[in-house]
Scaffold this active site. Sequence first.
Site, PDB file in Angstrom:
ATOM      1  N   LYS A 212       0.882  -1.168   0.000  1.00 41.71           N
ATOM      2  CA  LYS A 212       0.000   0.000   0.000  1.00 41.71           C
ATOM      3  C   LYS A 212       0.916   1.213   0.000  1.00 41.71           C
ATOM      4  CE  LYS A 212      -3.876   2.257   2.324  1.00 41.71           C
ATOM      5  NZ  LYS A 212      -4.704   2.336   1.102  1.00 41.71           N
TER       6      LYS A 212
ATOM      7  N   GLU B  77      -2.655  -2.246  -3.048  1.00 40.12           N
ATOM      8  CA  GLU B  77      -3.888  -1.472  -2.871  1.00 40.12           C
ATOM      9  C   GLU B  77      -3.604  -0.010  -3.158  1.00 40.12           C
ATOM     10  OE1 GLU B  77      -6.886   0.254   0.497  1.00 40.12           O
ATOM     11  OE2 GLU B  77      -5.704  -1.516   1.035  1.00 40.12           O
TER      12      GLU B  77
ATOM     13  N   ALA C 276      -4.790   4.130  -3.545  1.00 36.83           N
ATOM     14  CA  ALA C 276      -5.365   5.099  -2.608  1.00 36.83           C
ATOM     15  C   ALA C 276      -6.396   5.911  -3.374  1.00 36.83           C
ATOM     16  CB  ALA C 276      -4.280   6.004  -2.033  1.00 36.83           C
ATOM     17  N   GLY C 277      -7.528   6.181  -2.736  1.00 37.86           N
ATOM     18  CA  GLY C 277      -8.569   6.922  -3.437  1.00 37.86           C
ATOM     19  C   GLY C 277      -9.064   6.158  -4.647  1.00 37.86           C
TER      20      GLY C 277
END
Length: 232
Positions: A46, A125, A127-128
């Site tokens: 992430k 993953e 973001a946003g």
Amino acid sequence: MSKTIANKNTRAIFITATDTDAGKTYVARVLVNALVKQNKRVAVYKPISAGCEQVNGQLINEDALALTTLANCQQPIAEVNPIAFLEPIAPHIAANKQGSAITIADIERGYNKLAQRNADVIITEGAGGWRLPLGNNVFLSEFAANKQMDVILVVNMKLGCLNHAMLTYQAILADGLNCIGWVANCQSDMDYLTDNINELKTMITAPCLGVLAFDPDINNAEKHIQSALLEL
């Protein structure tokens, strides 16, 4: 750039969504948990988070910690989430407030460190949403495109999601990437939910990989994900 890192058979998957708080982490957790139970080596990434707590002098993001706990490549959280900001605001604004900048090179440097993990699958993953700005007219989607990752789109099932889903899906394809499927994430009540899901199935040519409602037991959530997704 290469789709793989050290292990030429590594599957690289990028999880994006129609907007923020759409369920990316939940879908990622379900997927990581299922793959680990299949005895696959799963690393997680992430790269950017905004909204953390200070723990022993280190910024800890709740979503990144949840992924770190499930993965089985013994990654420290700093490797999973190398770029973290305290405030839950747009990351490029948080960086600017600190007098710094987020670059694709920084993100790729963190990703390339995963080479030593020799993972079967790397779950990244985002973001946003897909076009998360990093500043200076650069977007996080460029990282996924550079690495030629397969993409899973999480659709937050709410009023307006048809438009959001199609715009995101079209942008993924326009960037030359393979959207291997989408997940309907049903965390809030939506009128005519089934009708909307059926409409998305006609609009998006990639397969619907599952229809999820929030269940704190992610082992139960696997029952609602198609076997094609769990057999990556």
